[in-house]
Design a protein around this motif. Structure first.
Motif, PDB file in Angstrom:
ATOM      1  N   LEU A  95       0.792  -1.341   0.037  1.00  0.00           N
ATOM      2  CA  LEU A  95      -0.183  -0.172  -0.058  1.00  0.00           C
ATOM      3  C   LEU A  95       0.824   1.332  -0.100  1.00  0.00           C
ATOM      4  O   LEU A  95       0.778   1.976  -1.015  1.00  0.00           O
ATOM      5  N   PHE A  96       1.707   1.427   0.937  1.00  0.00           N
ATOM      6  CA  PHE A  96       2.387   2.729   1.171  1.00  0.00           C
ATOM      7  C   PHE A  96       3.469   2.622  -0.212  1.00  0.00           C
ATOM      8  O   PHE A  96       3.994   3.607  -0.531  1.00  0.00           O
ATOM      9  N   GLY A  97       3.818   1.516  -0.458  1.00  0.00           N
ATOM     10  CA  GLY A  97       4.788   1.578  -2.012  1.00  0.00           C
ATOM     11  C   GLY A  97       4.251   2.051  -3.151  1.00  0.00           C
ATOM     12  O   GLY A  97       4.699   2.980  -3.827  1.00  0.00           O
ATOM     13  N   ARG A  98       3.090   1.675  -3.197  1.00  0.00           N
ATOM     14  CA  ARG A  98       2.079   2.389  -4.426  1.00  0.00           C
ATOM     15  C   ARG A  98       1.986   3.894  -4.103  1.00  0.00           C
ATOM     16  O   ARG A  98       2.188   4.527  -4.863  1.00  0.00           O
ATOM     17  N   ALA A  99       1.842   4.223  -2.935  1.00  0.00           N
ATOM     18  CA  ALA A  99       1.574   5.565  -2.598  1.00  0.00           C
ATOM     19  C   ALA A  99       2.835   6.311  -2.883  1.00  0.00           C
ATOM     20  O   ALA A  99       2.950   7.519  -3.435  1.00  0.00           O
ATOM     21  N   ASP A 100       3.886   5.723  -2.519  1.00  0.00           N
ATOM     22  CA  ASP A 100       5.253   6.559  -2.802  1.00  0.00           C
ATOM     23  C   ASP A 100       5.464   6.584  -4.340  1.00  0.00           C
ATOM     24  O   ASP A 100       6.105   7.713  -4.820  1.00  0.00           O
ATOM     25  N   ASP A 105       7.360  13.431  -2.758  1.00  0.00           N
ATOM     26  CA  ASP A 105       7.330  14.267  -1.645  1.00  0.00           C
ATOM     27  C   ASP A 105       7.092  13.304  -0.380  1.00  0.00           C
ATOM     28  O   ASP A 105       5.832  12.752  -0.462  1.00  0.00           O
ATOM     29  N   PRO A 106       7.952  13.173   0.712  1.00  0.00           N
ATOM     30  CA  PRO A 106       7.628  12.316   1.540  1.00  0.00           C
ATOM     31  C   PRO A 106       6.167  12.644   2.428  1.00  0.00           C
ATOM     32  O   PRO A 106       5.427  11.690   2.711  1.00  0.00           O
ATOM     33  N   LEU A 107       5.829  13.990   2.608  1.00  0.00           N
ATOM     34  CA  LEU A 107       4.626  14.171   3.511  1.00  0.00           C
ATOM     35  C   LEU A 107       3.422  13.743   2.383  1.00  0.00           C
ATOM     36  O   LEU A 107       2.462  13.127   2.917  1.00  0.00           O
ATOM     37  N   HIS A 108       3.615  14.011   1.247  1.00  0.00           N
ATOM     38  CA  HIS A 108       2.259  13.805   0.234  1.00  0.00           C
ATOM     39  C   HIS A 108       2.215  12.427   0.278  1.00  0.00           C
ATOM     40  O   HIS A 108       0.976  11.828   0.034  1.00  0.00           O
ATOM     41  N   GLY A 109       3.239  11.820  -0.130  1.00  0.00           N
ATOM     42  CA  GLY A 109       3.280  10.297  -0.189  1.00  0.00           C
ATOM     43  C   GLY A 109       2.679   9.582   0.991  1.00  0.00           C
ATOM     44  O   GLY A 109       1.725   9.069   0.903  1.00  0.00           O
ATOM     45  N   PHE A 110       2.763  10.099   2.175  1.00  0.00           N
ATOM     46  CA  PHE A 110       2.443   9.527   3.550  1.00  0.00           C
ATOM     47  C   PHE A 110       0.994   9.810   3.520  1.00  0.00           C
ATOM     48  O   PHE A 110       0.044   8.873   3.878  1.00  0.00           O
ATOM     49  N   LEU A 111       0.489  11.067   3.032  1.00  0.00           N
ATOM     50  CA  LEU A 111      -0.779  11.594   3.167  1.00  0.00           C
ATOM     51  C   LEU A 111      -1.694  10.738   2.364  1.00  0.00           C
ATOM     52  O   LEU A 111      -3.012  10.128   2.581  1.00  0.00           O
ATOM     53  N   VAL A 112      -1.149  10.347   0.861  1.00  0.00           N
ATOM     54  CA  VAL A 112      -1.840   9.427   0.093  1.00  0.00           C
ATOM     55  C   VAL A 112      -1.901   8.169   0.585  1.00  0.00           C
ATOM     56  O   VAL A 112      -2.999   7.458   0.470  1.00  0.00           O
ATOM     57  N   GLY A 113      -0.909   7.664   1.156  1.00  0.00           N
ATOM     58  CA  GLY A 113      -1.025   6.422   1.747  1.00  0.00           C
ATOM     59  C   GLY A 113      -2.151   6.137   2.872  1.00  0.00           C
ATOM     60  O   GLY A 113      -2.979   5.065   2.603  1.00  0.00           O
ATOM     61  N   LYS A 115      -4.561   7.933   3.149  1.00  0.00           N
ATOM     62  CA  LYS A 115      -5.979   7.853   2.576  1.00  0.00           C
ATOM     63  C   LYS A 115      -6.509   6.451   2.011  1.00  0.00           C
ATOM     64  O   LYS A 115      -7.493   5.890   2.193  1.00  0.00           O
ATOM     65  N   MET A 116      -5.402   5.874   1.221  1.00  0.00           N
ATOM     66  CA  MET A 116      -5.670   4.477   0.448  1.00  0.00           C
ATOM     67  C   MET A 116      -5.935   3.739   1.625  1.00  0.00           C
ATOM     68  O   MET A 116      -6.644   2.850   1.503  1.00  0.00           O
ATOM     69  N   LEU A 117      -5.183   3.603   2.936  1.00  0.00           N
ATOM     70  CA  LEU A 117      -5.524   2.889   4.052  1.00  0.00           C
ATOM     71  C   LEU A 117      -6.985   2.907   4.430  1.00  0.00           C
ATOM     72  O   LEU A 117      -7.752   2.051   4.568  1.00  0.00           O
ATOM     73  N   ALA A 118      -7.126   4.241   4.665  1.00  0.00           N
ATOM     74  CA  ALA A 118      -8.698   4.267   5.201  1.00  0.00           C
ATOM     75  C   ALA A 118      -9.759   3.732   4.356  1.00  0.00           C
ATOM     76  O   ALA A 118     -10.640   3.203   4.659  1.00  0.00           O
ATOM     77  N   GLU A 119      -9.243   4.053   2.887  1.00  0.00           N
ATOM     78  CA  GLU A 119     -10.384   3.604   1.948  1.00  0.00           C
ATOM     79  C   GLU A 119     -10.291   1.926   1.854  1.00  0.00           C
ATOM     80  O   GLU A 119     -11.243   1.444   1.841  1.00  0.00           O
ATOM     81  N   VAL A 212      -8.408   6.869  11.079  1.00  0.00           N
ATOM     82  CA  VAL A 212      -7.289   6.992  10.168  1.00  0.00           C
ATOM     83  C   VAL A 212      -7.236   8.111   9.411  1.00  0.00           C
ATOM     84  O   VAL A 212      -6.551   8.790   9.632  1.00  0.00           O
ATOM     85  N   MET A 213      -8.574   8.574   9.115  1.00  0.00           N
ATOM     86  CA  MET A 213      -8.704  10.052   8.554  1.00  0.00           C
ATOM     87  C   MET A 213      -8.115  11.073   9.479  1.00  0.00           C
ATOM     88  O   MET A 213      -7.675  12.096   9.183  1.00  0.00           O
ATOM     89  N   LEU A 214      -8.560  10.940  10.807  1.00  0.00           N
ATOM     90  CA  LEU A 214      -8.212  11.753  11.617  1.00  0.00           C
ATOM     91  C   LEU A 214      -6.648  11.977  11.961  1.00  0.00           C
ATOM     92  O   LEU A 214      -6.059  12.848  12.149  1.00  0.00           O
ATOM     93  N   TYR A 215      -6.331  10.770  12.034  1.00  0.00           N
ATOM     94  CA  TYR A 215      -4.734  10.938  11.970  1.00  0.00           C
ATOM     95  C   TYR A 215      -4.106  11.582  10.960  1.00  0.00           C
ATOM     96  O   TYR A 215      -3.165  12.340  11.147  1.00  0.00           O
ATOM     97  N   ARG A 216      -4.704  11.366   9.709  1.00  0.00           N
ATOM     98  CA  ARG A 216      -4.185  12.104   8.578  1.00  0.00           C
ATOM     99  C   ARG A 216      -4.164  13.672   8.770  1.00  0.00           C
ATOM    100  O   ARG A 216      -3.249  14.380   8.505  1.00  0.00           O
TER     101      ARG A 216
END
Lengths: 226, 226
Positions: A95-100, A105-113, A115-119, A212-216
DNA sequence: TGTACATCAGTGAACGCGCGTTCACTGATGTAC
DNA sequence: TGTACATCAGTGAACGCGCGTTCACTGATGTAC
């Protein structure tokens, strides 16, 4: 973490396809079937209340067949956790591999990851079946030291995984507040494990992805670009 | 939530004082003793693995004595959760009540309360013994609907408690971001339940109060006065 | 290509122990008159 | 103040069922020569 549902679901699918026609199975397939039924039973009733009898009835072998695959019940406990931890790792890696890949950008990658986790969590057909680490925690005394240590390492590997990401982010985006990054890494585990409990107790599968979205949101605020 | 430790501790104390000299106990005292031992056993091994035999051995009565106090084992489960939920409520009422007395601003009162909660959790002699709601969640199928409903109401009462506080705060300090206040209220439960699991698994009692303090940080940022 | 042996993936029967539950009974304390 | 009865807080013995585990055995498949 969602492996419980996904894995179990796949096993049931396999079961209905392959077991309808009685045929010789490979031993490793039987073993996987046992583990699949065992995992969902343990998450619903606990380890002590999960009997070998019910597992062999579900899989369709005799008791001696079970003891061919596992030397005793505690061997099952160990195999269960090993399998669970590995599956979890694989899912998060993917999951986080795909997000990366989508974002350098590390921050944006993490935020995308996140979001994907929450979904992914929101798309489960029912409430999340549960986290084996949490289940084992509340049945500590049933297991020997090696199992307790595996559980510990499981949590610490999540900490290391997310701590690394937070470090990368903090380097580029200095935190807006003074914060302990280990605690902040642990927060993912806390919110997922806690969210699972709330979702199960309230019987509302939306709570877990909501946490998870709150953590984001929290991450966005801590690393806000002022 | 810390009632597990506190309550159990007090019971042990009572036990060593009053049981050394063999004397006639009141029935309600015996009942409390049973509940105390049962609670810590359930949090360590789960409900199914907690036997009536071990409880009566700890308390010093016969099996029939147990069945005088509880009509069957599931009656014990119910009494255990009832007692736990009530104790939790009393502790939170007391703690946040004291915080409010010290501060009339809703935001500052909440922040003080969270700090006090983190300190209370940090001051426990060992890792938090666990949350019965979480334990019951992971042994769902062992209990009947009435117990599952009690568990649900327990979680929802925490949501209502903290939601009310957040509403009061939001009225005076409009949130800096668009946020679901129910989720944010649930986050307290998530972080506490999740933090307990992490603390138990890693065997580091500092994790749980750390998570509460992170929530406090989150609250400060969401309701920041710009 | 055929035979010998090994390994795999189980079967079937038996084991004893611990579990939750029931039932008839009891001795101390409390209450009514 | 004394007696009768009720209630409280248990005891003791027995129950059967389900559990995890062991052991000797087996039939199908794989491998060596």
């Amino acid at each position: 973490m969602p492996q419980g549902a996904v894995g179990t679901g796949l096993l049931y699918l396999w079961y209905s396809k392959n077991m309808a026609t009685v045929q010789k199975r490979k031993g490793s397939e039987t073993r996987e079937l046992i583990l699949g039924f065992a995992e969902s039973a343990v998450l619903e009733k606990g380890f002590a209340a999960t009997s070998i009898d019910e597992l062999i009835a579900a899989v369709g072998i005799t008791k001696s067949g079970f003891f061919y695959h596992f030397k005793d019940k505690s061997d099952l406990a160990k195999a269960l956790l090993r399998r669970y931890l590995d599956a979890e790792d694989a899912i998060l890696d993917d999951l986080f591999g795909r997000a990366d890949e989508l974002n350098e950008d590390p921050l944006h990658g993490f935020l995308v990851g996140l979001k994907m986790l929450a979904e992914l969590l929101a798309d489960l057909p029912a409430t999340h079946p549960g986290c084996l680490v949490a289940a084992y925690c509340y049945q500590d005394r049933l297991f020997d030291q090696s199992v307790r240590d595996m559980n510990r390492e499981g949590v610490l590997s999540w900490r290391a995984r997310f701590r690394k990401r937070l470090d990368d982010i903090a380097e580029r985006y200095p935190p807006t507040v003074d914060i302990n990054l280990d605690d902040m890494a642990d927060m993912v585990s806390s919110l997922v494990d806690g969210g699972i409990i709330l979702s199960k107790a309230v019987r509302d599968k939306g709570i877990l992805p909501g946490q998870v979205m709150l953590y984001r949101e929290f991450v966005k605020m801590v690393f806000a670009t002022r």
